[in-house]
Design an enzyme around this catalytic site. Structure first.
Site, short mmCIF file in Angstrom:
data_model
loop_
_atom_site.label_atom_id
_atom_site.label_comp_id
_atom_site.label_asym_id
_atom_site.label_seq_id
_atom_site.Cartn_x
_atom_site.Cartn_y
_atom_site.Cartn_z
N HIS A 95 41.55 49.58 44.39
CA HIS A 95 42.26 48.66 43.73
C HIS A 95 41.90 47.19 44.54
CE1 HIS A 95 45.30 45.65 42.42
NE2 HIS A 95 45.44 46.34 41.32
N GLU A 154 39.21 45.08 36.27
CA GLU A 154 40.31 44.20 36.96
C GLU A 154 39.98 42.96 37.64
OE1 GLU A 154 44.23 46.35 36.88
OE2 GLU A 154 43.44 46.26 38.90
P1 PGA Z 1 49.23 42.78 36.58
O1 PGA Z 1 48.42 43.82 37.62
O2 PGA Z 1 49.47 43.31 35.24
O3 PGA Z 1 50.36 42.37 37.30
O4 PGA Z 1 48.20 41.67 36.43
C1 PGA Z 1 47.51 44.60 37.10
C2 PGA Z 1 46.95 45.38 38.47
O5 PGA Z 1 47.16 45.00 39.60
O6 PGA Z 1 46.59 46.58 38.33
#
Ligand code: PGA
Length: 229
Positions: A95, A154
């Site tokens: 992440h 992401e």
């Molecule tokens: P968010 O986070 O839905 O708050 O944008 C997503 C993530 O970091 O996996």
């Protein structure tokens, strides 16, 4: 199969996680057989959450949010894949918050992925543009079987900002990831996904689901996401 994966990050004590589970049960009584819901919890919540999940009839899978890149040994504070193997079937790796706050590298993520696969835990590998190709290259170099992995695109700018990527652009990047991985692994979109916009991502070919942070914390909002998907 459509994936709905929650990432709680550093939210919810043990007690709060059980209250959440209690609330979400009513939304998962008759789930669609095509929707797989995975909750990635803080380590401290997992054992008790599992115990309660065993008593309920709901179909929910449990994941962790990171794992050590080392095997068992002198690594104070680290939780290994072997330890997790008794507790979870999924685990997030790479992440962007782990990369920026804990200096995790693409090499670390390849090692984590390898360890998870060794213990039959499905890695959910988070990717963004600056390191997307480098990360996939490191996975190949480590001889990782990518067909056992889930990927998630992401974009950092979309995480927690309330400004999601457009579904069309997300679809393009995800198409690129599919080409680079050369496999049929599920690829998800994550970043400001809400009950209102989730379907617009799922409708794009090649997007197999969503990874959700903020909208997973409140069981009422997460329940809406389940219903809409
Ligand atoms: P968010 O986070 O839905 O708050 O944008 C997503 C993530 O970091 O996996």
């Amino acid at each position: 199969m459509t994936y709905l994966i929650a990432n709680w990050k550093s939210h919810h004590t043990n007690t709060q996680s059980l209250a959440w589970l209690n609330e979400i049960e009513k939304h998962l009584k008759n789930p669609s057989p095509n929707l797989k819901v995975v909750i990635c919890l803080p380590f401290t919540d997992i054992p008790e959450f599992n115990r309660h999940l065993n008593f309920s009839k709901i179909s929910l899978f449990v994941g962790a949010q990171t794992v050590s890149s080392h095997p068992a040994g002198k690594h104070t504070g680290d939780i290994t894949a072997e330890m997790l193997s008794e507790l979870v079937t999924y685990c997030l790796v790479g992440h962007s918050e782990r990369r920026s706050s804990f200096n995790e590298t693409s090499q670390d993520v390849a090692k984590q992925t390898s360890s998870l696969l060794k213990y039959n835990i499905t890695p959910i590998i988070c990717l963004d543009d600056p390191y997307l190709e480098e990360q996939i290259k490191k996975l190949y170099e480590a001889n990782i079987n990518l067909s056992g992995c889930i990927f998630a695109y992401e974009p950092v700018s979309a995480i927690g900002s309330g400004k999601p990527e457009s579904p069309e652009i997300a679809g393009k990047v995800i198409g690129k990831i599919a080409l680079l991985t050369n496999e049929d692994s599920p690829i998800l979109y994550g970043g400001s996904v809400s009950p209102e916009n989730a379907l617009s991502f799922i409708k794009i070919p090649k997007i197999s689901g969503v990874l959700v942070g903020t909208s997973s914390l409140d069981p009422t909002i997460f329940g809406k996401l389940i219903k809409n998907l």
